[in-house]
Design a protein around this motif. Structure first.
Motif, mmCIF file in Angstrom:
data_model
loop_
_atom_site.group_PDB
_atom_site.id
_atom_site.type_symbol
_atom_site.label_atom_id
_atom_site.label_comp_id
_atom_site.label_asym_id
_atom_site.label_seq_id
_atom_site.Cartn_x
_atom_site.Cartn_y
_atom_site.Cartn_z
ATOM 1 N N LYS A 5 35.557 50.510 46.536
ATOM 2 C CA LYS A 5 34.517 51.327 45.902
ATOM 3 C C LYS A 5 33.274 50.475 45.615
ATOM 4 C CE LYS A 5 32.832 55.063 44.244
ATOM 5 N NZ LYS A 5 32.454 56.147 45.143
ATOM 6 N N ALA A 6 33.468 49.253 45.152
ATOM 7 C CA ALA A 6 32.342 48.350 44.897
ATOM 8 C C ALA A 6 31.597 48.056 46.205
ATOM 9 C CB ALA A 6 32.831 47.060 44.248
ATOM 10 N N GLU A 7 32.337 47.864 47.291
ATOM 11 C CA GLU A 7 31.711 47.609 48.598
ATOM 12 C C GLU A 7 30.950 48.838 49.081
ATOM 13 O OE1 GLU A 7 30.188 45.706 51.624
ATOM 14 O OE2 GLU A 7 31.537 44.644 50.269
ATOM 15 N N GLU A 8 31.502 50.019 48.832
ATOM 16 C CA GLU A 8 30.824 51.252 49.235
ATOM 17 C C GLU A 8 29.463 51.379 48.528
ATOM 18 O OE1 GLU A 8 31.436 55.949 48.273
ATOM 19 O OE2 GLU A 8 33.248 54.796 48.761
ATOM 20 N N ILE A 49 30.142 40.962 45.046
ATOM 21 C CA ILE A 49 31.317 41.646 44.515
ATOM 22 C C ILE A 49 32.305 40.589 44.045
ATOM 23 C CG2 ILE A 49 33.272 43.140 45.046
ATOM 24 C CD1 ILE A 49 31.471 44.510 47.118
ATOM 25 N N ALA A 50 32.731 40.706 42.787
ATOM 26 C CA ALA A 50 33.749 39.821 42.231
ATOM 27 C C ALA A 50 35.037 40.624 42.119
ATOM 28 C CB ALA A 50 33.322 39.307 40.868
ATOM 29 N N VAL A 51 36.115 40.067 42.641
ATOM 30 C CA VAL A 51 37.417 40.749 42.626
ATOM 31 C C VAL A 51 38.389 39.892 41.821
ATOM 32 C CG1 VAL A 51 39.282 41.672 44.036
ATOM 33 C CG2 VAL A 51 36.951 41.661 44.922
ATOM 34 N N ASN A 63 32.683 37.737 46.633
ATOM 35 C CA ASN A 63 32.384 38.198 47.990
ATOM 36 C C ASN A 63 30.859 38.258 48.105
ATOM 37 O OD1 ASN A 63 31.977 39.582 50.355
ATOM 38 N ND2 ASN A 63 33.409 41.227 49.900
ATOM 39 N N GLN A 64 30.276 37.150 48.594
ATOM 40 C CA GLN A 64 28.817 37.003 48.664
ATOM 41 C C GLN A 64 28.261 37.704 49.893
ATOM 42 O OE1 GLN A 64 27.017 34.996 46.464
ATOM 43 N NE2 GLN A 64 28.544 33.672 45.544
ATOM 44 N N ALA A 71 37.241 45.407 40.519
ATOM 45 C CA ALA A 71 36.120 44.636 41.043
ATOM 46 C C ALA A 71 34.866 44.914 40.218
ATOM 47 C CB ALA A 71 35.868 45.000 42.504
ATOM 48 N N ALA A 72 33.927 43.985 40.290
ATOM 49 C CA ALA A 72 32.634 44.161 39.632
ATOM 50 C C ALA A 72 31.543 43.885 40.658
ATOM 51 C CB ALA A 72 32.492 43.213 38.446
#
Length: 176
Positions: free
Chosen positions: A14-17, A38-40, A50-51, A116-117
């Motif tokens: 969802k964060a990636e979307e 995104i930090a998981v 996830n840079q 995730a954030a």
């Protein structure tokens, strides 16, 4: 001036979307992103970032190119490429572009395992159109540098509600 927003989501997908939506909006010149990470948090409590830009890989490629070029001058292109790639990898690993990695990991430690954030550093935003694009995406705003009215508008958009705009009270009917 840049604005920083941190939004927690139930899943990395969802964060990636939402990040992909922001990147699409950037192509339409509705937002200018300085960074979107995104930090998981995994089940053991470790936080992985996830840079958008992998500085280590970029450094290795650039270093290999320059190492090969310099190696050709000294008739040792393979040795130059290897040394250049190693130096570029080290340089890329030590480079931090955008939002501070240490701060992101500390902030993401507060989220639940398996969630995730999304960290967004926005340099310029066309507010109403970006909020419309994010309407109903869900997520919880954890931190922000926005003022209170913009923060509330963001919260309302993520929840899918209309931004609450105070309406003046209706005048009282005259007593007869």
């Amino acid at each position: 001036m840049s604005d920083l927003v941190v939004i927690a989501f139930p899943t990395e997908a969802k964060a990636e979307e939402v990040r992909q939506k922001l990147l699409a909006m950037q192509k339409e010149y509705l937002i200018e992103l300085g960074d979107a990470v995104i930090a998981v948090k995994d089940a053991e409590g470790r936080v992985k970032l996830n840079q958008l830009i992998n500085t280590t890989a970029a450094g290795a490629v650039g270093g290999a190119f320059w190492g090969t070029l310099i190696g050709l001058i000294f008739l040792m292109p393979l040795a130059g490429a290897a040394l250049g790639a190693a130096g570029g990898t080290l340089g890329g690993y030590l480079t931090d572009v955008g939002i501070d990695d240490k701060w992101m990991k500390e902030t993401a430690a507060a989220i639940q395992p398996g969630t995730a954030a999304l960290f967004v550093l926005a340099r310029r935003v066309t507010g109403d159109k970006v909020l419309e694009g994010l309407k109903g995406e869900g997520g919880t705003v954890l931190k922000t540098s926005l003022d209170h009215t913009k923060e509330e508008a963001l919260r309302a958009a993520l929840a899918g509600a209309q931004a609450a705009v105070p309406t003046p009270p209706a005048p009282a009917a005259p007593a007869a």
